[in-house]
Design a protein around this motif. Structure first.
Motif, PDB file in Angstrom:
ATOM      1  N   GLY A  85       0.838  -0.865   0.320  1.00 52.12           N
ATOM      2  CA  GLY A  85       0.015  -0.179  -0.067  1.00 52.12           C
ATOM      3  C   GLY A  85       0.965   1.279  -0.348  1.00 52.12           C
ATOM      4  O   GLY A  85       2.399   1.009   0.458  1.00 52.12           O
ATOM      5  N   LYS A  86       0.419   2.614  -0.435  1.00 49.30           N
ATOM      6  CA  LYS A  86       1.108   3.670  -0.607  1.00 49.30           C
ATOM      7  C   LYS A  86       0.048   4.617   0.008  1.00 49.30           C
ATOM      8  O   LYS A  86      -1.054   4.837  -0.167  1.00 49.30           O
ATOM      9  N   ALA A  87       0.634   5.976   0.150  1.00 46.29           N
ATOM     10  CA  ALA A  87       0.310   7.036   1.191  1.00 46.29           C
ATOM     11  C   ALA A  87       1.193   8.277   0.646  1.00 46.29           C
ATOM     12  O   ALA A  87       2.010   8.046   0.114  1.00 46.29           O
ATOM     13  N   PHE A  88       0.111   9.533   0.548  1.00 48.14           N
ATOM     14  CA  PHE A  88       1.038  10.938   0.377  1.00 48.14           C
ATOM     15  C   PHE A  88       0.641  11.656   1.391  1.00 48.14           C
ATOM     16  O   PHE A  88      -1.111  11.974   1.469  1.00 48.14           O
ATOM     17  N   VAL A  89       1.314  12.152   1.960  1.00 51.44           N
ATOM     18  CA  VAL A  89       1.393  12.861   3.092  1.00 51.44           C
ATOM     19  C   VAL A  89       2.150  14.401   2.559  1.00 51.44           C
ATOM     20  O   VAL A  89       2.527  14.695   2.662  1.00 51.44           O
ATOM     21  N   SER A  90       1.044  15.070   3.129  1.00 51.65           N
ATOM     22  CA  SER A  90       1.217  16.690   2.798  1.00 51.65           C
ATOM     23  C   SER A  90       1.904  17.530   3.747  1.00 51.65           C
ATOM     24  O   SER A  90       1.669  16.880   4.618  1.00 51.65           O
ATOM     25  N   LEU A  91       2.837  18.114   3.513  1.00 56.06           N
ATOM     26  CA  LEU A  91       3.210  18.814   4.556  1.00 56.06           C
ATOM     27  C   LEU A  91       3.030  20.797   4.610  1.00 56.06           C
ATOM     28  O   LEU A  91       3.699  20.845   5.243  1.00 56.06           O
ATOM     29  N   ILE A  92       2.037  20.777   3.800  1.00 52.31           N
ATOM     30  CA  ILE A  92       1.655  22.806   3.940  1.00 52.31           C
ATOM     31  C   ILE A  92       1.716  23.379   5.411  1.00 52.31           C
ATOM     32  O   ILE A  92       1.532  23.920   6.042  1.00 52.31           O
ATOM     33  N   ASP A  93       0.648  21.549   5.939  1.00 53.41           N
ATOM     34  CA  ASP A  93       0.196  22.347   6.719  1.00 53.41           C
ATOM     35  C   ASP A  93       1.117  22.177   7.837  1.00 53.41           C
ATOM     36  O   ASP A  93       0.248  22.373   9.504  1.00 53.41           O
ATOM     37  N   LEU A  94       1.807  21.252   8.483  1.00 56.86           N
ATOM     38  CA  LEU A  94       2.588  21.568   9.593  1.00 56.86           C
ATOM     39  C   LEU A  94       3.411  23.142  10.037  1.00 56.86           C
ATOM     40  O   LEU A  94       3.427  23.945   9.395  1.00 56.86           O
ATOM     41  N   VAL A  95       2.463  23.373  11.206  1.00 52.15           N
ATOM     42  CA  VAL A  95       3.406  24.328  12.568  1.00 52.15           C
ATOM     43  C   VAL A  95       4.789  24.162  12.406  1.00 52.15           C
ATOM     44  O   VAL A  95       5.332  22.800  13.325  1.00 52.15           O
ATOM     45  N   GLY A 124       8.016  23.189  14.559  1.00 50.93           N
ATOM     46  CA  GLY A 124       8.338  22.782  16.180  1.00 50.93           C
ATOM     47  C   GLY A 124       6.974  22.276  17.186  1.00 50.93           C
ATOM     48  O   GLY A 124       7.187  21.785  17.885  1.00 50.93           O
ATOM     49  N   VAL A 125       5.711  22.144  15.930  1.00 52.48           N
ATOM     50  CA  VAL A 125       4.377  21.389  17.200  1.00 52.48           C
ATOM     51  C   VAL A 125       4.366  20.360  16.306  1.00 52.48           C
ATOM     52  O   VAL A 125       3.585  20.272  14.651  1.00 52.48           O
ATOM     53  N   PRO A 126       4.296  19.476  16.428  1.00 48.44           N
ATOM     54  CA  PRO A 126       4.164  17.856  16.795  1.00 48.44           C
ATOM     55  C   PRO A 126       2.765  17.642  15.676  1.00 48.44           C
ATOM     56  O   PRO A 126       2.262  18.425  16.670  1.00 48.44           O
ATOM     57  N   LYS A 127       2.772  16.991  14.910  1.00 48.42           N
ATOM     58  CA  LYS A 127       1.531  16.849  13.789  1.00 48.42           C
ATOM     59  C   LYS A 127       1.219  15.446  14.238  1.00 48.42           C
ATOM     60  O   LYS A 127       2.167  13.907  12.692  1.00 48.42           O
ATOM     61  N   ALA A 128      -0.232  14.734  14.878  1.00 45.25           N
ATOM     62  CA  ALA A 128      -0.306  13.279  14.541  1.00 45.25           C
ATOM     63  C   ALA A 128      -0.748  12.515  12.699  1.00 45.25           C
ATOM     64  O   ALA A 128      -1.985  13.217  13.460  1.00 45.25           O
ATOM     65  N   VAL A 129      -0.330  11.980  12.583  1.00 46.86           N
ATOM     66  CA  VAL A 129      -1.606  12.079  11.624  1.00 46.86           C
ATOM     67  C   VAL A 129      -1.802   9.932  11.032  1.00 46.86           C
ATOM     68  O   VAL A 129      -0.195   8.970  11.144  1.00 46.86           O
ATOM     69  N   THR A 130      -2.318   9.520  10.708  1.00 49.45           N
ATOM     70  CA  THR A 130      -3.268   8.337  10.586  1.00 49.45           C
ATOM     71  C   THR A 130      -3.048   8.013   9.443  1.00 49.45           C
ATOM     72  O   THR A 130      -4.514   9.114   8.738  1.00 49.45           O
ATOM     73  N   THR A 131      -2.891   7.595   7.912  1.00 49.98           N
ATOM     74  CA  THR A 131      -2.870   7.677   6.864  1.00 49.98           C
ATOM     75  C   THR A 131      -3.803   6.518   6.285  1.00 49.98           C
ATOM     76  O   THR A 131      -2.843   5.375   6.132  1.00 49.98           O
ATOM     77  N   THR A 132      -4.839   6.257   5.599  1.00 51.61           N
ATOM     78  CA  THR A 132      -5.164   4.643   4.689  1.00 51.61           C
ATOM     79  C   THR A 132      -4.781   5.134   3.495  1.00 51.61           C
ATOM     80  O   THR A 132      -4.021   5.428   3.088  1.00 51.61           O
ATOM     81  N   LEU A 133      -3.804   3.405   3.419  1.00 52.19           N
ATOM     82  CA  LEU A 133      -3.071   3.367   2.600  1.00 52.19           C
ATOM     83  C   LEU A 133      -3.832   3.166   1.222  1.00 52.19           C
ATOM     84  O   LEU A 133      -5.847   2.917   1.469  1.00 52.19           O
ATOM     85  N   LEU A 134      -3.470   3.106  -0.267  1.00 51.78           N
ATOM     86  CA  LEU A 134      -3.632   3.579  -1.605  1.00 51.78           C
ATOM     87  C   LEU A 134      -4.006   2.239  -2.147  1.00 51.78           C
ATOM     88  O   LEU A 134      -2.348   1.814  -1.725  1.00 51.78           O
ATOM     89  N   ASP A 135      -3.664   2.263  -3.478  1.00 53.22           N
ATOM     90  CA  ASP A 135      -3.403   1.345  -3.793  1.00 53.22           C
ATOM     91  C   ASP A 135      -1.452   1.406  -4.447  1.00 53.22           C
ATOM     92  O   ASP A 135      -1.806   2.434  -4.875  1.00 53.22           O
ATOM     93  N   PRO A 136      -1.323   0.229  -4.091  1.00 52.44           N
ATOM     94  CA  PRO A 136       0.328   0.517  -4.318  1.00 52.44           C
ATOM     95  C   PRO A 136       0.571   1.070  -5.863  1.00 52.44           C
ATOM     96  O   PRO A 136       1.562   1.164  -5.524  1.00 52.44           O
ATOM     97  N   ALA A 137       0.568   0.837  -6.681  1.00 53.25           N
ATOM     98  CA  ALA A 137       0.188   1.227  -8.319  1.00 53.25           C
ATOM     99  C   ALA A 137       0.265   2.838  -8.331  1.00 53.25           C
ATOM    100  O   ALA A 137       0.673   3.518  -9.263  1.00 53.25           O
ATOM    101  N   GLU A 195      -0.273   6.946  -8.567  1.00 52.99           N
ATOM    102  CA  GLU A 195       0.980   8.022  -8.737  1.00 52.99           C
ATOM    103  C   GLU A 195       1.033   8.643  -8.337  1.00 52.99           C
ATOM    104  O   GLU A 195       1.701  10.001  -8.056  1.00 52.99           O
ATOM    105  N   GLY A 196      -0.100   9.010  -7.439  1.00 50.76           N
ATOM    106  CA  GLY A 196      -0.009  10.551  -6.801  1.00 50.76           C
ATOM    107  C   GLY A 196      -1.738  10.624  -6.461  1.00 50.76           C
ATOM    108  O   GLY A 196      -2.414   9.438  -6.085  1.00 50.76           O
TER     109      GLY A 196
END
Length: 215
Positions: A157-167, A169-182, A184-185
Motif C-alpha cells: 500500500g501507499k500514501a501521500f502526506v501533505s507538509l503544507i499545514d505543518l507548523v 516545532g509543533v508535532p502533528k499526529a497523522v493516520t493515513t489510509t493506504l492506497l493502491d500501491p500502483a 502515482e499521486g
C-alpha cells in the motif's frame, strides 16, 4: 512651474526666485539635485536603484536558503494486507496468511526505511527518521512493503502526506489510509482504491528549520 515633491510651494507661483528655492533645498538635503533631476526626467536615482536591487537579491537568497528537517516518528500499522500464505501443522494442511511489513518514506530523491516486523499485520515500529525538506509543496510518500527473502519484495500500500499545514516545532499526529500501491499521486490513488481495504499507518511529524538555514 516645477513642483518640488514634499514642498507646499510651486516655484512659478511664489515671489522667491527659483535659485533661492534650489539653494534652500540643497542645504537641507545633500542629494536634492539628483532626486529633483530623477523626478523631472522620470528616472530612478542610481543609489536608490542599487538599494532596491540589493533588497531583491537578499529576499531571493533567503527564499533559496530556507530548508527544514522533517522528523518522522513511525508508530504502527493496522489491518495491513496479507501477502504471504504459510503452511502450518504437522502435515502442512493448515494455512495462515500474513506479511513481513516494513515502511519506506520518500521525499524528492531521499528515501529512508524502517525495520521489518515479521509475520504481523498490525506491526508496531516506534522508530524515528529524518528527511531534509527544501520544498514544502512536495508530498511525503509512504510505502508499505512485504519483505520476501527468496523473491522480490511486494508492495502492500501507499500514501501521500501533505507538509503544507505543518507548523514549525509543533508535532502533528497523522493516520493515513493506504492506497493502491500502483498509485502515482494522491488523486490517482484515491480513484483506484475505493474498493480496497489496505489498512492504515500512524505516525507523528515534526517540522523544524534545518541547522545553518537562513531564518
Amino acid at each position: 512651474g516645477i513642483d518640488i515633491q514634499g514642498s507646499p510651494f510651486t516655484v512659478s507661483s511664489d515671489p522667491m526666485p527659483r535659485e533661492g528655492y534650489l539653494e534652500m533645498y540643497r542645504s537641507l538635503e545633500p542629494d536634492f539635485g539628483h532626486r529633483l533631476q530623477s523626478e523631472m526626467l522620470g528616472t530612478i536615482d542610481k543609489g536608490k536603484e542599487a538599494e532596491i536591487r540589493r533588497k531583491k537579491e537578499k529576499k531571493s537568497k533567503h527564499k533559496q536558503a530556507q530548508e527544514w528537517e522533517l522528523n518522522i516518528k513511525l508508530l504502527a500499522g493496522r489491518n495491513l494486507m496479507a501477502k504471504d500464505t504459510v503452511a502450518e501443522g504437522t502435515y502442512g494442511t493448515t494455512f495462515s496468511h500474513s506479511s513481513d511489513p516494513y515502511v519506506t518514506l520518500s521525499l524528492g530523491n531521499q528515501t529512508v526505511r524502517s525495520s521489518t516486523i515479521e509475520k504481523d499485520l498490525n506491526p508496531t515500529w516506534n522508530e524515528e527518521m529524518t528527511l531534509r525538506v527544501t520544498d514544502r509543496m512536495q508530498r511525503l510518500v509512504l510505502t508499505v512493503m512485504d519483505e520476501d527473502k527468496d523473491d522480490e519484495d511486494d508492495a502492500m500500500g501507499k500514501a501521500f502526506v501533505s507538509l503544507i499545514d505543518l507548523v514549525e516545532g509543533v508535532p502533528k499526529a497523522v493516520t493515513t489510509t493506504l492506497l493502491d500501491p500502483a498509485s502515482e499521486g494522491p488523486a490517482a490513488g484515491e480513484r483506484g482504491s475505493t474498493e480496497l481495504d489496505l489498512g492504515e499507518v500512524s505516525m507523528v511529524l515534526t517540522m523544524k528549520p534545518a541547522k545553518g538555514s537562513v531564518d
